[in-house]
Each structure stands twice: as C-alpha cells, then as structure tokens.
Design an enzyme around this catalytic site. Structure first.
Site, PDB file in Angstrom:
ATOM      1  N   CYS A 138       0.815  -1.224   0.000  1.00  0.00           N
ATOM      2  CA  CYS A 138       0.000   0.000   0.000  1.00  0.00           C
ATOM      3  C   CYS A 138       0.847   1.272   0.000  1.00  0.00           C
ATOM      4  O   CYS A 138       0.487   2.258  -0.652  1.00  0.00           O
ATOM      5  CB  CYS A 138      -0.977  -0.001   1.166  1.00  0.00           C
ATOM      6  SG  CYS A 138      -0.234  -0.188   2.796  1.00  0.00           S
ATOM      7  N   ASP A 382      -7.321   5.857  -1.646  1.00  0.00           N
ATOM      8  CA  ASP A 382      -6.965   4.667  -0.883  1.00  0.00           C
ATOM      9  C   ASP A 382      -6.525   3.550  -1.827  1.00  0.00           C
ATOM     10  O   ASP A 382      -7.265   3.173  -2.732  1.00  0.00           O
ATOM     11  CB  ASP A 382      -8.178   4.213  -0.077  1.00  0.00           C
ATOM     12  CG  ASP A 382      -7.846   3.155   0.964  1.00  0.00           C
ATOM     13  OD1 ASP A 382      -6.766   2.547   0.862  1.00  0.00           O
ATOM     14  OD2 ASP A 382      -8.669   2.936   1.870  1.00  0.00           O
ATOM     15  N   HIS A 384      -6.150   0.442  -0.992  1.00  0.00           N
ATOM     16  CA  HIS A 384      -6.563  -0.860  -0.454  1.00  0.00           C
ATOM     17  C   HIS A 384      -7.784  -1.407  -1.172  1.00  0.00           C
ATOM     18  O   HIS A 384      -8.844  -1.630  -0.577  1.00  0.00           O
ATOM     19  CB  HIS A 384      -6.834  -0.752   1.044  1.00  0.00           C
ATOM     20  CG  HIS A 384      -5.635  -0.366   1.843  1.00  0.00           C
ATOM     21  ND1 HIS A 384      -5.258   0.951   2.037  1.00  0.00           N
ATOM     22  CD2 HIS A 384      -4.718  -1.119   2.478  1.00  0.00           C
ATOM     23  CE1 HIS A 384      -4.167   0.986   2.774  1.00  0.00           C
ATOM     24  NE2 HIS A 384      -3.811  -0.249   3.052  1.00  0.00           N
TER      25      HIS A 384
END
Length: 499
Positions: A138, A382, A384
């Site tokens: 990430c 993000d 993720h």
C-alpha cells in the site's frame, strides 16, 4: 472473483492490514536486471546455493495472496458527506459546494487524479513468489500516486481534467433543499445561500441528478482531449509489468538496496528515496529530477546543483536558463506516537498551495494518499482495493480502473505522524516561489519548531542506503523538547515503518 466494476469501486473502510508478513523470511539472491547494476546482496550462503524460495515460503505466499485477494477484492458501501458551507481544498484549489458548477469542478478535480491500487495476477516479482501486492504494497502504491501527480503537473496542460471522468458515486452533497419557497411540478428548486438548519433536513444529490448535471454542464475540452495520449502514456509507466519504469516491479527491485523485499512493509521515507532513484534511472520523465530532504531540511544549494543544467556544462554559460523541473519530497514526523494537533493547521496550509502534490502517509499500518481536506477531515485516495492486472502494453487498454469516483475522508486526529510531503516546481522562478510560499505555510504552526525548513548550503548525502534497516542515523524529524517520546531513539527506518 471480483464483480465490482472499477469505476464504481468503493474503498474498504477501517480495514487494518493483518500482520501476516514474516519479516524474517529469506529471499533468493537478486539477479541483475536490464535496468542497472546489480544491487547489494545480503542473503546467506545456503540460499545463495539454492537460488529459490523454500517450499514453506511458497506456501506462505500462496496462502497470504489468496486471503488478501478475498479481503481486498470486496468493497464496503458507505457514503461520504460534504457540506456546502465550508470549502473543500484539493491540491491548491478550493471548491465551495453551493452550486452545481462547483460540484462539477470538484468532481472533475478528484476523478482526474491517478488512482493506483493493489493488483493481482501480475508477472511474478523477481526473486520471490509474489504475483500480487495485496496486504503489503500500500505504501508503494501511495508513493506511485504521489509521483503520478507530479508527472501530471509536469507533462499536462495547466488545470487539465480527464475528459472521460466519471461522476462521483456514493457522495452526499448538501446542495438541494426539499423545503423550497416555490416549486414547479413538485421538483425542488435549488437553494444555495442558506446554511443548514437543525430542523431542516437536506437532500443529497442523487446519482441520476448528478449524472444529468454532469451531462448538461460539462463542456468538451479540446485541450483535455489533445492531452489524452500523454495521459495514456503516463499510466503505462506505472503498469504492473517488469519493464514499466515506475511500476511495482521496478520499485521493489530498487528497494532491495535499502534491505526491503517483496512482501515487506515500506515506510514513507524509504519510498521517497525509491521514487528518487526510479526517476533518476529512466529517461521517460524528461527534464525532471527528484530531491529528497534530509533530516527535515531542504538544502537550497543541493536543489540548485540538481536542477541547474548550466553547472554541468564544461564552460558555464551565464546566460543559460536551462533548469530541470523538480519534485521535492520531504519525509517528516508530525509528533511522537500520535499526530501533534499543533501541526494540523500547518498541514492544511500546505495542502492549499498550488505547488503541493500531496502527502503519503495514512493511519497506522494503513497507507493513504492525502490530496486535500474539508474542515477537520482529510480527503484521500486509498490503495486498499484489489483489482486484476491491466495489460498496459495493449494499445487501447481501459483507463477506468486508474481513476476513482468515490472520495473518502478521515479525521486529522487519525493521521499517522510519519509521512512524506511532496512539492513540484517547474523552473527556477517556481522554485523560489515555492520556498517562499512553503516557508510562510510552515510558519503557521503553533509549535516553536517548524515541520521542516529551507536553508542555504549543502547537506550530507545519505541516499537510499542510508535508510536501510541496519542503519542508525539522525532522527528524520524536528520536534520541541519533551515531545519526542520514544521515537527519538529509533533508527531512521523504524520511524517510517508504521504505515
């Protein structure tokens, strides 16, 4: 496995990465690739002989990959609310969402950012069994997004917006009020002037209304359409292919010089140096350099020596105006174990600057790419979300999965103090303006010591190797006495491995 289309993909909210990576796991020795010299090897003799991961390593990698593909391949539906009273700041631009035009401008600004997420089923990373970065990559993805934004402002026309940008989804804009003084055919009349009342419910901008608004208001930009080949090419540089100059394969290979390997977690400081080396070793980003600040200090002479092309001439030409554009990355720590609230206003002022290209950081063990804020909430992209690999070598590959239509926010109070702030200057004049504007923003801190400083002169060149796991160097942050906490005794790498 994942049936959700990338354009409608929602972030996974509040998911923390499981600590499944065995940091002591050994990897086979790195082989020299076609992009540069062989990197230092730190592996033991037994693994040198076998040159392949053992069966336990392979089994662990397969089990972890399968779990993470399930974990990050599904989505959680949630709406993000934006009020119409306070402006939303996105990388130096402000939007007051009290009209359809402003909502549309904000939508274009957000969706046009490059979104880079976990991917699966890409070519195996050299020296490992990994074919996905789910659960561990990430921070690398956040770093890619930061670099991609720098490349956008470097290569694209000013205020470029993606012509095919999708309308925002799962967003609650407080724009239309159901209790209007006049109605036509039962349709609410927009009311943009009054603040929200405690006894007057607000009606969000529905998907159908937003779509009609988008179709009616958005003009076709000839400038934006002409820039599409550059946009397309830029995305290919971040593809999950071994030859992509800023792809995961190259970044992991470079990271081996700092003792990192595929499957490890990377901190924002190490990622800053990986990005610097990635830009330095390729010719695709022409006339662009990356500078990484040392110990929260930007040494102006170092930047000049990096960017002033006349200094490299055999016979310097005083009249030469040749100057490389520069991305300046500043690793900082905004507190001890948690964010120091005194720095929040300073971070806001930095994100208001035109020269800011964002912040990579996040919340503990959960990296995010911050691009703006509204009130006391940070706006972010993000990484993720696990998507299938896109073959960027195909001529007409889809750009849809590289742009996000679902903005998310989180409180400043949840921000991890370890982060790297990015800036961009196109020329020498812009660099001087950057120094002045950023210094003014830094002075807004209530603390005695600024987040970082600009000074004349040169600094010691630690380089990427200076941030390896076995290096014990100076602390990479400046904090007032009494606020250092336990982090003051950590090595550089440890201070930036929380995310």
């Amino acid at each position: 496995m994942n049936s959700v289309s990338p354009s409608a993909a929602q972030y996974i909210g509040g998911v923390m990465q499981d600590e499944l990576v065995d940091s002591r796991r050994q990897q086979p020795p790195e082989r020299q690739n076609s992009f540069g010299p062989r990197l230092p090897q730190t592996l033991d003799a037994s693994r040198e002989a076998t040159r392949e991961p053992d069966e336990m390593d392979k089994l662990k990698a397969k089990m972890m990959s399968a779990w993470n593909n399930v974990k990050y391949g599904w989505t959680v539906k949630s709406k993000t609310s934006f009020n119409k009273i306070s402006p939303v700041t996105v990388l130096g631009h402000s939007y007051l969402l009290n009209s359809e035009d402003e909502v549309e401008r904000f939508s274009l600004a957000f969706v046009s950012r490059i979104w880079l997420t976990y991917r699966r089923d890409f070519p195996q990373l050299e020296g490992s069994t990994w074919t996905t970065d789910c659960g561990w990559g990430c921070m690398l993805r956040s770093g890619q997004m930061l670099l991609a934004q720098g490349l956008l402002v470097h290569l694209m026309p000013r205020d470029w917006a993606w012509p095919d940008a999708q309308q925002l989804t799962d967003v609650d804009f407080e724009v239309f009020r159901p209790r209007s003084p006049a109605r036509a055919g039962g349709v609410p009349i927009p009311s943009f002037g009054s603040p929200r009342s405690s006894n007057t419910p607000e009606k969000s901008l529905s998907g159908s209304q937003a779509s009609r608004c988008s179709q009616k208001k958005r003009p076709e930009s000839a400038k934006g359409r002409q820039a599409e080949p550059i946009h397309h090419k830029l995305v290919t540089w971040f593809g999950d292919q071994p030859l992509a100059p800023f792809g995961l394969h190259q970044l992991v290979e470079i990271g081996k010089g700092s003792g990192k390997k595929a499957g490890d977690w990377y901190g924002p400081c190490i990622v800053a140096h990986i990005l610097r080396k990635a830009v330095a070793k390729t010719s695709v980003a022409q006339n662009l350099a990356v500078y990484v600040a040392q110990d929260c200090t930007v040494y102006r002479e170092d930047v000049v020596r990096l960017c002033d092309l006349s200094l490299s001439q055999t016979v310097p030409d005083p009249s030469s105006q040749a100057w490389k554009s520069v991305i300046i990355l500043v690793p900082v720590r905004l507190g001890g174990e948690a964010l120091n609230p005194s720095y929040i206003e300073c971070v806001k002022n930095i994100l208001k600057l035109d020269c800011c290209i964002g912040i990579i950081g996040g919340k503990p063990k959960h990296s995010l790419y911050f691009i703006g804020f509204q009130d006391e909430q940070l706006l972010y992209l993000d990484p993720h979300y696990c998507q299938p690999m896109i073959d960027v070598t195909q001529v007409n590959f889809s750009l849809e999965s590289f742009h996000c239509s679902s903005p998310k926010k989180m409180p400043f109070s949840r921000m991890d103090p370890s982060c790297t702030i990015g800036f961009y200057a196109k020329n020498k004049k812009d660099f001087e303006s950057l120094c002045s504007a950023v210094s003014m923003a830094l002075s807004s801190s209530k603390e005695k010591y600024p987040i970082f400083t600009f000074v004349e002169g040169q600094g010691q060149d630690y380089g990427l190797e200076g941030h390896s796991s076995n290096h014990s160097g100076p602390a990479a942050h400046i904090l007032p006495p009494g606020k250092l906490g336990r982090s003051n005794n950590r090595s550089n790498s440890d201070e930036f491995v929380f995310l």
